[in-house]
Design a protein around this motif. Structure first.
Motif, PDB file in Angstrom:
ATOM      1  N   GLY A  85       5.383  -9.852  -7.807  1.00  0.00           N
ATOM      2  CA  GLY A  85       4.923  -8.648  -8.478  1.00  0.00           C
ATOM      3  C   GLY A  85       6.015  -7.581  -8.384  1.00  0.00           C
ATOM      4  N   SER A  86       6.047  -6.694  -9.350  1.00  0.00           N
ATOM      5  CA  SER A  86       7.149  -5.732  -9.422  1.00  0.00           C
ATOM      6  C   SER A  86       6.807  -4.356  -8.881  1.00  0.00           C
ATOM      7  CB  SER A  86       7.609  -5.587 -10.876  1.00  0.00           C
ATOM      8  OG  SER A  86       6.540  -5.110 -11.688  1.00  0.00           O
ATOM      9  N   SER A  87       5.596  -4.171  -8.326  1.00  0.00           N
ATOM     10  CA  SER A  87       5.235  -2.819  -7.899  1.00  0.00           C
ATOM     11  C   SER A  87       4.597  -2.731  -6.519  1.00  0.00           C
ATOM     12  CB  SER A  87       4.301  -2.185  -8.931  1.00  0.00           C
ATOM     13  OG  SER A  87       3.133  -2.974  -9.106  1.00  0.00           O
ATOM     14  N   LEU A  88       3.811  -3.723  -6.098  1.00  0.00           N
ATOM     15  CA  LEU A  88       3.021  -3.585  -4.884  1.00  0.00           C
ATOM     16  C   LEU A  88       3.572  -4.445  -3.746  1.00  0.00           C
ATOM     17  CD1 LEU A  88      -0.596  -3.687  -6.389  1.00  0.00           C
ATOM     18  CD2 LEU A  88       0.765  -1.673  -5.776  1.00  0.00           C
ATOM     19  N   ASP A  89       3.858  -3.795  -2.594  1.00  0.00           N
ATOM     20  CA  ASP A  89       4.175  -4.546  -1.389  1.00  0.00           C
ATOM     21  C   ASP A  89       2.893  -5.214  -0.889  1.00  0.00           C
ATOM     22  OD1 ASP A  89       6.667  -3.413  -1.671  1.00  0.00           O
ATOM     23  OD2 ASP A  89       6.356  -1.903  -0.107  1.00  0.00           O
ATOM     24  N   ALA A  90       3.051  -6.207  -0.027  1.00  0.00           N
ATOM     25  CA  ALA A  90       1.863  -6.938   0.423  1.00  0.00           C
ATOM     26  C   ALA A  90       2.056  -7.505   1.814  1.00  0.00           C
ATOM     27  CB  ALA A  90       1.528  -8.066  -0.553  1.00  0.00           C
ATOM     28  N   ASN A  91       0.945  -7.659   2.520  1.00  0.00           N
ATOM     29  CA  ASN A  91       0.892  -8.446   3.747  1.00  0.00           C
ATOM     30  C   ASN A  91       0.187  -9.751   3.421  1.00  0.00           C
ATOM     31  OD1 ASN A  91       2.046  -6.623   5.787  1.00  0.00           O
ATOM     32  ND2 ASN A  91       0.286  -5.317   5.302  1.00  0.00           N
ATOM     33  N   VAL A  92       0.798 -10.864   3.783  1.00  0.00           N
ATOM     34  CA  VAL A  92       0.194 -12.164   3.491  1.00  0.00           C
ATOM     35  C   VAL A  92       0.033 -12.943   4.782  1.00  0.00           C
ATOM     36  CG1 VAL A  92       1.202 -12.225   1.186  1.00  0.00           C
ATOM     37  CG2 VAL A  92       2.420 -13.302   3.088  1.00  0.00           C
ATOM     38  N   THR A  93      -0.967 -13.810   4.777  1.00  0.00           N
ATOM     39  CA  THR A  93      -1.204 -14.671   5.926  1.00  0.00           C
ATOM     40  C   THR A  93      -0.735 -16.070   5.582  1.00  0.00           C
ATOM     41  OG1 THR A  93      -3.119 -13.362   6.613  1.00  0.00           O
ATOM     42  CG2 THR A  93      -2.918 -15.600   7.504  1.00  0.00           C
ATOM     43  N   PHE A  94       0.152 -16.622   6.433  1.00  0.00           N
ATOM     44  CA  PHE A  94       0.693 -17.960   6.222  1.00  0.00           C
ATOM     45  C   PHE A  94       0.828 -18.639   7.569  1.00  0.00           C
ATOM     46  CE2 PHE A  94       4.464 -20.760   6.065  1.00  0.00           C
ATOM     47  CZ  PHE A  94       4.015 -21.681   5.117  1.00  0.00           C
ATOM     48  N   ASN A  95       0.273 -19.836   7.689  1.00  0.00           N
ATOM     49  CA  ASN A  95       0.301 -20.592   8.946  1.00  0.00           C
ATOM     50  C   ASN A  95      -0.249 -19.781  10.119  1.00  0.00           C
ATOM     51  OD1 ASN A  95       1.221 -22.969   7.930  1.00  0.00           O
ATOM     52  ND2 ASN A  95       3.302 -22.814   8.746  1.00  0.00           N
ATOM     53  N   GLY A  96      -1.273 -18.973   9.809  1.00  0.00           N
ATOM     54  CA  GLY A  96      -1.945 -18.229  10.868  1.00  0.00           C
ATOM     55  C   GLY A  96      -1.235 -16.962  11.282  1.00  0.00           C
ATOM     56  N   LYS A  97      -0.129 -16.609  10.630  1.00  0.00           N
ATOM     57  CA  LYS A  97       0.603 -15.379  10.957  1.00  0.00           C
ATOM     58  C   LYS A  97       0.648 -14.462   9.735  1.00  0.00           C
ATOM     59  CE  LYS A  97       4.352 -15.474  13.365  1.00  0.00           C
ATOM     60  NZ  LYS A  97       5.744 -15.750  13.801  1.00  0.00           N
TER      61      LYS A  97
END
Length: 782
Positions: free
Chosen positions: A324-336
């Protein structure tokens, strides 16, 4: 310059060097081959091999490359019955002969990989898929013929065709563009390859200077490998210079810097070079997984995804993307939980630890433009006190080898590109002294008009449309009036369908009286002269430097059209390349010691709008998105390689077409180099510090300073640990500050590169509870 540039490319993490093979310079006359100097192809390939790198030989022989005539020799155009790049017997015969010449030359020197050489790939044709539609069935058949012809040479390494969706098996079709992550080869048996990833864009007279943010470039590269890419090439990694008349048309500038990681002068451009180097290292940490692993895809949210490459269930590498070109994000991957800035990719070589994020540039910067710009780090020699000589050219026909015709001749067919210039001369009879209107229409690219040997008007086109009109009110004398028009080309067309038959020069000349009664002079008797008088005399040559042809005097004629200037200069001390500042000149060409440094056009300004001080890297890039120097000339600084000058006096010759002031020219060289870094104690761990299966919290970010090869850190101008403000060249202390100059000096002075850990344990804690960073500005000298 080759060895140093290639070594910098290797240090930047490259494995392969791509090069075009320019037919027009290797076979300037049919059957007469040239492989000397900077066109010594064998030496170039061997130089790459000596550096331990591979070669992709893009023979073509059509190159495009914003190079004159796309790399085709002009003599090819005059073979009877020829049509370029289609099923045409005369063209195919010549193309096959040239391909065979290059292939045989490489085989004789054992340069293909199966012979122990560095060439691992070869290319036939170039971006033909973009124009194939214009050639109909002949184009489809030509692609098949070109592919089979290449295969018949049995070079035992793969052939590719870029931008060619119908490339026949086993020719590999490849992608060119700003992004190639979604590209899919036309057969599942073919690897996913990217032959041109544009690091910026080429420069044209009359246009702003384009550039591409490194965050976007790194994002595109990471996405390509995330999506199964196997081979990626930057276009350009080193930009270089189109010396002489090699720049293509219309109106492509001499500089081919391309905002490349290694700039036109051979200097490393930061932060682009360093950020991409770290990216390459991060990708190579994943190599065994990318080559041998099984790919799985996982959605992490809107515009958020992961691609994982498994060797076993618990052994993998991953790419996490926020496209995406506008919004930063926190993502969960492999439990982190991982933080992903907008328009970025994080690389996890162990599926756990982020070794690199494309949007986090670790503060590696250098001051100013890549070009040699006036600053404290530049030595500048003014030529205002140099002795100048000049030669005024004759206007119009200047010799007996002219020709006549009762029509307006197309310029390229007439000059055969032996010169940029063609004189058109005719007479206008007036029964009385009167005013009239003169209308001239031209295919391009520029023209200077004289009436009765006096300058009347100047007209010109631009890169995207070189055609133009001149409409001028004139005053005719009773009797015979002489109309002289010098038509100018600025590079022969290099791209597009049927580009080889795109013309230049005048096609309409009309005279209208004040009552709008028109007379078409297009079918008048015209006399033609190819080239200028100064070219014929060879005024650019060093053996004419002391000729009596030159006029000397204390008062230089300035703002004079069609004039040659000559002077001498002593090159500034140092080993670095030189730059000729031609801001005071109009339009023309310059030579140093008989070597043409290219065309200049300082009076052609770009539009005043369209530039931004800072370009948001987020979102799709195109060549107009990020531009600088609006309202200015595209180029005023011209590269003079140090090997073209010698101790003592050097000869400078200019052919000025419009008018300028040569006394304001200067010769510049970079004597010092400013390098900077600004890194937070919580910045991403630099990839060369990353160790598999280690805890990133135990690794300390570092400020890294790198001078160009042959340069060493001489002094530290600024070093602050705390919350320093500003950018490179303008750092300032923040409210939290610890002076760490002595520690940085101890680690860096006298070294070509150094690293300094960013930690409160090393520097103390000037402000507890505040996230601190280290900013350093240092000076390199040769």
């Amino acid at each position: 310059m080759w060895p140093g540039i290639i070594e910098k490319a290797k240090e930047g993490g490259l494995d392969v060097i791509e090069t075009y093979v320019f037919w027009n310079y290797h076979e300037p006359v049919k059957g007469q081959y040239y492989f000397e100097g900077r066109f010594d192809l064998v030496k170039f390939v061997k130089t790459v091999q000596d550096a331990g790198l591979f070669v992709h030989l893009r023979i073509g022989p059509y190159a495009c490359a914003e190079w004159n005539y796309g790399g085709f020799p002009l003599w090819l155009h005059f073979i009877p019955g020829i049509q370029f790049r289609t099923t045409n017997g005369p063209f195919q015969a010549e193309m096959e002969l040239f391909l065979a010449k290059i292939v045989d030359l490489m085989k004789e020197e054992n340069l293909f990989a199966t012979q122990g050489g560095p060439i691992i790939l070869a290319q036939v044709e170039n971006e033909y898929g973009n124009v194939e539609w214009a050639y109909g069935v002949g184009g489809e058949l030509y692609v098949k013929w070109a592919a089979q012809t290449a295969l018949n040479f049995n070079i035992s390494v793969p052939w590719v065709m870029c931008s060619q969706e119908d490339a026949p098996d086993p020719i590999i079709n490849t992608c060119n563009g700003f992004y190639c992550d979604t590209f899919v080869p036309n057969s599942p048996s073919k690897p996913k390859m990217w032959t041109e990833d544009y690091t910026g864009w080429f420069l044209s007279f009359g246009y702003p200077v384009p550039y591409r943010p490194v965050e976007d470039l790194a994002f595109a590269v990471a996405r390509f490998f995330q999506k199964g890419g196997t081979f990626h090439n930057y276009y350009m990694y080193f930009g270089g210079t189109n010396f002489g008349r090699t720049a293509g048309g219309p109106l492509v500038a001499t500089s081919y810097d391309y905002d490349a990681p290694i700039d036109e002068y051979g200097f490393i451009r930061q932060p682009k070079w360093g950020h991409l180097r770290d990216l390459h290292m991060a990708i190579k940490q994943c190599e065994e997984y990318l080559v041998n692993g099984d790919q799985t895809h996982q959605s992490l949210g809107i515009n958020l995804e992961a691609d994982i490459y498994h060797r076993t269930a618990n052994n993998c590498a991953a790419f996490l993307a926020n496209y995406g070109s506008s919004l930063d994000a926190n993502v969960t991957f492999n439990g982190k939980v991982y933080f992903l800035p907008a328009w970025s990719v994080s690389i996890l070589p162990d599926c756990k630890t982020v070794s690199f994020n494309t949007a986090k540039v670790a503060g590696k910067k250098s001051v100013g433009d890549s070009t040699i710009s006036p600053s404290a780090s530049v030595s500048e020699l003014s030529l205002s006190n140099s002795p100048w000589s000049w030669y005024l050219e004759k206007v119009g026909i200047w010799s007996n080898d002219s020709l006549t015709a009762n029509n307006l001749l197309e310029q390229i067919n007439t000059t055969k590109d032996t010169s940029d210039f063609l004189w058109y001369t005719t007479s206008i009879e007036a029964d009385e002294k009167k005013d009239a209107f003169l209308l001239i229409e031209s295919l391009g690219h520029a023209a200077l008009v004289f009436l009765n040997k006096k300058v009347l008007a100047f007209g010109y086109g631009y890169h995207d449309d070189a055609s133009f009109n001149i409409s001028e009110k004139i005053s005719l004398e009773q009797g015979n009036n002489t109309l002289d028009i010098i038509s100018m080309i600025i590079g022969v067309q290099n791209y597009g369908p049927w580009f080889d038959i795109m013309g230049a020069g005048l096609y309409t000349v009309i005279l209208a009286d004040l009552k709008n009664v028109k007379k078409d002079y297009s079918s008048n008797e015209w006399t033609y002269q190819v080239g200028t008088e100064g070219e014929s005399l060879g005024l650019d040559r060093t053996d004419l430097a002391n000729s009596s042809l030159w006029t000397q005097g204390s008062s230089i004629p300035i703002n004079q059209s069609l004039i040659w200037y000559k002077s001498t200069f002593v090159a500034p001390d140092g080993k670095g390349p030189l730059s000729l500042n031609l801001a005071s000149m109009g339009k023309g060409q310059a030579w140093v010691n008989g070597q043409s440094i290219g065309r200049y056009w300082s009076t052609y300004l770009s539009p005043k709008t369209g530039c931004t001080d800072k370009c948001d890297y987020r979102g799709s890039y195109d060549a107009q998105k990020c531009q600088k120097k609006c309202g200015q000339p595209a180029q005023i600084l011209y590269h003079v390689p140090r090997t073209w000058v010698h101790s003592g006096e050097n000869l400078l010759v200019l052919h000025e077409e419009l008018g300028g002031d040569p006394s304001k020219i200067s010769v510049m060289t970079r004597t010092e180099q400013v390098v900077c870094s600004h890194v937070s104690e919580y910045d991403s761990i630099p990839v060369d510090l990353w160790k598999p299966n280690s805890d990133s919290s135990s690794q300390t970010p570092e400020v890294q300073l790198t001078c160009d090869q042959g340069w060493k850190i001489a002094s530290v101008h600024f070093a602050s640990f705390g919350n320093p403000k500003g950018d490179c060249g303008m750092f300032a202390q923040g409210s939290c500050h610890a002076d760490v100059s002595s520690a940085v000096e101890q680690a860096c002075i006298g070294k070509q590169k150094c690293s300094v850990p960013v930690s409160a344990a090393k520097f103390g804690n000037p402000c507890p509870g505040v996230v601190k960073s280290l900013a350093v500005e240092a000076l390199c000298s040769a």
